[in-house]
Write a protein that holds these residues in place. Structure first.
Motif, mmCIF file in Angstrom:
data_model
loop_
_atom_site.group_PDB
_atom_site.id
_atom_site.type_symbol
_atom_site.label_atom_id
_atom_site.label_comp_id
_atom_site.label_asym_id
_atom_site.label_seq_id
_atom_site.Cartn_x
_atom_site.Cartn_y
_atom_site.Cartn_z
ATOM 1 N N SER A 109 2.054 -0.138 -5.454
ATOM 2 C CA SER A 109 2.994 0.841 -4.916
ATOM 3 C C SER A 109 4.308 0.910 -5.674
ATOM 4 C CB SER A 109 3.288 0.533 -3.446
ATOM 5 O OG SER A 109 3.897 -0.749 -3.329
ATOM 6 N N GLN A 110 4.354 0.278 -6.834
ATOM 7 C CA GLN A 110 5.579 0.288 -7.648
ATOM 8 C C GLN A 110 6.781 -0.143 -6.805
ATOM 9 O OE1 GLN A 110 4.868 4.296 -8.231
ATOM 10 N NE2 GLN A 110 3.194 3.931 -9.645
ATOM 11 N N GLY A 132 -0.642 3.012 -1.797
ATOM 12 C CA GLY A 132 0.340 1.942 -1.914
ATOM 13 C C GLY A 132 0.156 0.760 -0.987
ATOM 14 N N ILE A 133 -0.937 0.742 -0.199
ATOM 15 C CA ILE A 133 -1.128 -0.382 0.716
ATOM 16 C C ILE A 133 -2.578 -0.853 0.721
ATOM 17 C CG2 ILE A 133 0.770 0.283 2.245
ATOM 18 C CD1 ILE A 133 -1.424 1.198 4.271
ATOM 19 N N ASP A 134 -2.760 -2.053 1.238
ATOM 20 C CA ASP A 134 -4.080 -2.610 1.481
ATOM 21 C C ASP A 134 -3.991 -3.302 2.835
ATOM 22 O OD1 ASP A 134 -6.716 -3.228 0.970
ATOM 23 O OD2 ASP A 134 -6.274 -4.831 -0.460
ATOM 24 N N ALA A 135 -4.791 -2.863 3.791
ATOM 25 C CA ALA A 135 -4.775 -3.434 5.140
ATOM 26 C C ALA A 135 -5.970 -4.356 5.319
ATOM 27 C CB ALA A 135 -4.813 -2.313 6.177
ATOM 28 N N PRO A 136 -5.872 -5.316 6.232
ATOM 29 C CA PRO A 136 -7.029 -6.166 6.508
ATOM 30 C C PRO A 136 -8.259 -5.312 6.815
ATOM 31 C CG PRO A 136 -5.096 -7.039 7.610
ATOM 32 C CD PRO A 136 -4.711 -5.690 7.054
ATOM 33 N N ALA A 190 2.068 4.571 5.666
ATOM 34 C CA ALA A 190 1.931 3.310 4.928
ATOM 35 C C ALA A 190 3.168 2.434 5.122
ATOM 36 C CB ALA A 190 1.681 3.586 3.449
ATOM 37 N N ALA A 191 4.344 3.039 5.025
ATOM 38 C CA ALA A 191 5.587 2.279 5.222
ATOM 39 C C ALA A 191 5.628 1.680 6.619
ATOM 40 C CB ALA A 191 6.796 3.183 4.999
ATOM 41 N N SER A 192 5.200 2.436 7.616
ATOM 42 C CA SER A 192 5.187 1.937 8.998
ATOM 43 C C SER A 192 4.232 0.766 9.154
ATOM 44 C CB SER A 192 4.792 3.056 9.964
ATOM 45 O OG SER A 192 5.766 4.067 9.955
ATOM 46 N N LEU A 193 3.044 0.862 8.544
ATOM 47 C CA LEU A 193 2.073 -0.230 8.651
ATOM 48 C C LEU A 193 2.581 -1.498 7.983
ATOM 49 C CD1 LEU A 193 -1.229 1.736 8.046
ATOM 50 C CD2 LEU A 193 -0.538 0.596 10.164
ATOM 51 N N VAL A 194 3.227 -1.359 6.824
ATOM 52 C CA VAL A 194 3.784 -2.532 6.138
ATOM 53 C C VAL A 194 4.894 -3.141 6.985
ATOM 54 C CG1 VAL A 194 5.069 -3.327 4.105
ATOM 55 C CG2 VAL A 194 3.149 -1.745 3.824
ATOM 56 N N GLU A 195 5.763 -2.309 7.534
ATOM 57 C CA GLU A 195 6.879 -2.826 8.329
ATOM 58 C C GLU A 195 6.394 -3.491 9.621
ATOM 59 O OE1 GLU A 195 11.405 -1.792 9.666
ATOM 60 O OE2 GLU A 195 10.278 -0.336 8.509
ATOM 61 N N GLN A 196 5.296 -3.003 10.176
ATOM 62 C CA GLN A 196 4.721 -3.623 11.371
ATOM 63 C C GLN A 196 3.932 -4.890 11.028
ATOM 64 O OE1 GLN A 196 2.324 -0.844 13.577
ATOM 65 N NE2 GLN A 196 3.925 0.701 13.574
#
Length: 181
Positions: A126-127, A54-58, A112-118
């Motif tokens: 991720s729907q 559900g995520i894509d990081a740099p 994943a939720a933590s990384l997005v929130e940070q």
């Protein structure tokens, strides 16, 4: 014991992958063990890579201005998971690499939720699972939200194009030199 079974045993796998000859329980595949970090959205369990769902990081090497956003995203995940007991529930498999893509938690916290929130990852496929976290990160100008960044997918595409262009130019130069001989 086969390599696959040895790998699973060494990873403290609770339930094996849904592959021929493997065992699955209740249609869920769970990988658990002590994680290390491969990059901003990928964990390793004894070298076995698992992508965060559900995520894509740099990406490693991706800069936003003068800031190495890839390294910062990787460090954020390292702080959350490196050396910690991590539980991952496989949701899918990457179409290119065939590696598992999973929802992973440490002490019940969705990584994943933590990384997005940070602010160190973007929701992807991720729907809308991480929409609230993304809104919080944008509102508080955290992570990539304060930087001038391309999305990781755009950065990868642009980097691949630049590499192809560079290769084509080098090939043309080689051909030109060869024709002079």
């Amino acid at each position: 014991m086969s390599l696959r079974l040895s790998l699973f045993a060494s990873l403290s796998v609770l339930v094996a992958f849904s592959l021929p000859g493997a065992v699955a329980a209740k249609d869920k595949t769970v990988i658990a063990g002590t994680a290390s970090v491969s990059d901003g959205d990928t964990l390793k369990f004894d070298g076995f890579r698992v992508g965060l769902w559900g995520i894509d990081a740099p990406e490693r090497g991706q800069t936003c201005g003068k800031t190495d956003a890839g390294a910062l995203a990787e460090n954020a995940l390292r702080t959350l998971a490196n050396g910690k007991r991590t539980v991952c529930e496989v949701r899918d498999y990457d179409s290119k690499t065939k590696r598992p893509i999973a929802t992973c938690t440490v002490d019940g916290e969705d990584l994943a939720a933590s990384l997005v929130e940070q602010g160190w990852a973007y929701p992807r496929n991720s729907q809308n699972a991480y929409g609230v976290e993304q809104s919080r990160a944008k509102a508080s100008m955290k992570g990539v939200n304060i930087l001038s960044c391309d999305s990781p997918s755009k950065w990868r595409r642009d980097t691949e194009r630049a590499e192809l262009k560079k290769k084509k130019k080098a090939d043309e130069k080689r051909k030109k030199l060869a024709s002079r001989e």
